[in-house]
Structure formats: structure tokens, C-alpha cells
Design a protein around this motif. Sequence first.
Motif, mmCIF file in Angstrom:
data_model
loop_
_atom_site.group_PDB
_atom_site.id
_atom_site.type_symbol
_atom_site.label_atom_id
_atom_site.label_comp_id
_atom_site.label_asym_id
_atom_site.label_seq_id
_atom_site.Cartn_x
_atom_site.Cartn_y
_atom_site.Cartn_z
ATOM 1 N N LYS A 1 0.696 -1.249 -0.247
ATOM 2 C CA LYS A 1 0.008 -0.117 0.103
ATOM 3 C C LYS A 1 0.850 1.353 0.002
ATOM 4 C CE LYS A 1 -3.415 -2.586 2.441
ATOM 5 N NZ LYS A 1 -3.678 -2.754 3.949
ATOM 6 N N PHE A 2 0.418 2.332 -0.339
ATOM 7 C CA PHE A 2 0.947 3.636 -0.446
ATOM 8 C C PHE A 2 1.562 4.090 0.860
ATOM 9 C CE2 PHE A 2 1.634 8.162 -0.284
ATOM 10 C CZ PHE A 2 2.428 8.395 -1.315
ATOM 11 N N ASP B 1 2.742 2.107 3.254
ATOM 12 C CA ASP B 1 3.879 1.391 3.660
ATOM 13 C C ASP B 1 5.242 2.247 3.362
ATOM 14 O OD1 ASP B 1 2.271 -0.830 4.044
ATOM 15 O OD2 ASP B 1 2.525 -1.892 2.233
ATOM 16 N N HIS B 2 6.122 2.048 4.361
ATOM 17 C CA HIS B 2 7.358 2.747 4.282
ATOM 18 C C HIS B 2 7.293 4.164 4.336
ATOM 19 C CE1 HIS B 2 8.753 -1.309 3.068
ATOM 20 N NE2 HIS B 2 8.227 -1.422 2.208
ATOM 21 N N THR B 3 6.274 4.405 4.910
ATOM 22 C CA THR B 3 6.362 5.802 5.387
ATOM 23 C C THR B 3 6.630 6.252 6.783
ATOM 24 O OG1 THR B 3 3.919 5.838 6.093
ATOM 25 C CG2 THR B 3 4.274 6.382 3.996
ATOM 26 N N PHE B 4 7.008 7.480 7.104
ATOM 27 C CA PHE B 4 7.535 7.705 8.580
ATOM 28 C C PHE B 4 7.481 9.165 8.917
ATOM 29 C CE2 PHE B 4 10.964 8.520 5.365
ATOM 30 C CZ PHE B 4 11.562 9.822 5.815
ATOM 31 N N VAL B 5 7.041 9.500 9.982
ATOM 32 C CA VAL B 5 6.972 10.840 10.485
ATOM 33 C C VAL B 5 7.888 10.911 11.631
ATOM 34 C CG1 VAL B 5 4.498 11.137 9.821
ATOM 35 C CG2 VAL B 5 5.214 9.919 12.021
ATOM 36 N N ALA C 1 7.700 14.248 7.757
ATOM 37 C CA ALA C 1 7.126 13.085 7.272
ATOM 38 C C ALA C 1 7.483 12.886 5.830
ATOM 39 C CB ALA C 1 5.564 13.266 7.014
ATOM 40 N N GLY C 2 7.779 11.552 5.698
ATOM 41 C CA GLY C 2 8.405 10.923 4.478
ATOM 42 C C GLY C 2 8.099 9.492 3.958
ATOM 43 N N LYS C 3 8.733 9.297 2.853
ATOM 44 C CA LYS C 3 8.310 7.909 2.330
ATOM 45 C C LYS C 3 9.464 7.312 1.624
ATOM 46 C CE LYS C 3 5.364 5.216 -0.897
ATOM 47 N NZ LYS C 3 5.334 4.059 0.214
ATOM 48 N N TRP C 4 9.712 6.136 1.837
ATOM 49 C CA TRP C 4 10.808 5.384 1.107
ATOM 50 C C TRP C 4 10.270 4.843 -0.337
ATOM 51 C CZ3 TRP C 4 15.685 6.265 1.802
ATOM 52 C CH2 TRP C 4 15.971 6.909 3.202
ATOM 53 N N PHE C 5 10.574 4.976 -1.263
ATOM 54 C CA PHE C 5 10.020 4.498 -2.643
ATOM 55 C C PHE C 5 10.695 3.386 -2.892
ATOM 56 C CE2 PHE C 5 9.387 9.192 -2.826
ATOM 57 C CZ PHE C 5 8.042 9.079 -2.813
ATOM 58 N N THR C 6 11.905 3.268 -2.618
ATOM 59 C CA THR C 6 12.967 1.804 -2.793
ATOM 60 C C THR C 6 13.515 1.809 -1.404
ATOM 61 O OG1 THR C 6 14.956 2.983 -3.661
ATOM 62 C CG2 THR C 6 13.096 2.408 -5.215
ATOM 63 N N PRO C 7 14.236 0.811 -1.344
ATOM 64 C CA PRO C 7 14.916 0.573 -0.161
ATOM 65 C C PRO C 7 16.046 1.519 0.212
ATOM 66 C CG PRO C 7 14.535 -1.702 -0.904
ATOM 67 C CD PRO C 7 14.147 -0.833 -2.055
#
Length: 189
Positions: A4-5, A7-11, A42-48
Motif C-alpha cells: 500500500k502507499f 507502507d514505508h512511510t515515516f513521521v 513526514a516522508g516515504k521510502w520509494f525503494t530501499p
Amino acid sequence: TGEKFIDHTFVGVNAGVNTLFAREKDIPDQQNKASFLLDVYAGKWFTPSVGMRLGYQGFSEKEYLTAGYNPWQINHSPLPFDGTLGGPGTLSYGLAYIHGDLLWSFTNAIWGYKRDRFFNSSIYANTGFVRLYDNTPGQGIGSANHDNEWGLGVGLYNTFRITDRLFAPLDLRNFLIFPLLNPIIYISP
């Protein structure tokens, strides 16, 4: 089941210290004092290895200038200074920086992604909107005495795993404010 979108998000919310390092020719005989810094993101990892982060950082600064002159300009007029020209005094200002960061996790790029890794480190570049403002009593971020500029910077973002969902960050960054071109360096534990 695909990812899901979210997934791999962070704050994150960081509090740390900030200090200004300016060239001696710009601010002679300055005595830097550390000040409180707030960083929210807030952010998101698109790949590792590749991610993006949007954030706000803000701080208030007091510079104790023994030479007693004020190089900082807001709307082409000096920031408030409680000294006299040629004598010591205090320069009081605030800064708000809304920025976007492009992150590259070199630990994941070099050693591969490991979900349970204790330590991760990423380098990043950022740019964004900077607002310098009068921070004397009775003033603040909405002060009529302010200046809006662009900032550009780089940093090293480190995370230490505490639990599966909780990390302790250590963020070291430096950025320039245009057209001031003086680096502002801070450490946010």
C-alpha cells in the motif's frame, strides 16, 4: 497482496540545538550561542535506498556581537540590535524553513535492505522556503519585519532502531540562505 502507499512511510519530531557559523568578515567577533530547534517531518521510502521527506524546522537565535554591528538585513533594514554601532550587543531573530529532502540510504544501497538493522544512514539534499523574522519581545513569525528567501542544503540522516516502529534519529545538516549565503549548521538528536 501488494504494498500500500502508506507502507514505508515515516513521521518524526526532533528537538535539538542550532548554532550559526558565519564567516568572520561577515560577523566579526561573534559569540555563538546554541539555541533550541524544532524539526517536524513526514516522508516515504520509494525503494530501499531512495526516499523523500517534507518538513518544517524553526528556531530562535540570539547572537552576542562584541563588535556591535548588524550585518543581517530584513527588507534591506537591520534586524533589531540592542547595542550601538561599534559596541557590544545582542541580535535576536527567528527562522522558519519549509523544505523538501531527497534521501539516499547508502547503508541499504551498499549492504542491502534488512528490516531488523539497528543502524541506517542516509545522505540528502534539500531546498525550500526560508522566513527570517524579528524575534524581539512582542514580535514573532508574523512580524512585519521579515524576509522571505530560498534555502539549499545537505545533510546526514541517521536512525537507530529502538523497536519495530520506533527509531531514534540523529540528523546533521547544513544549509545556505540565499542571498545571505551564510551556512546555518545544526544537530538534531
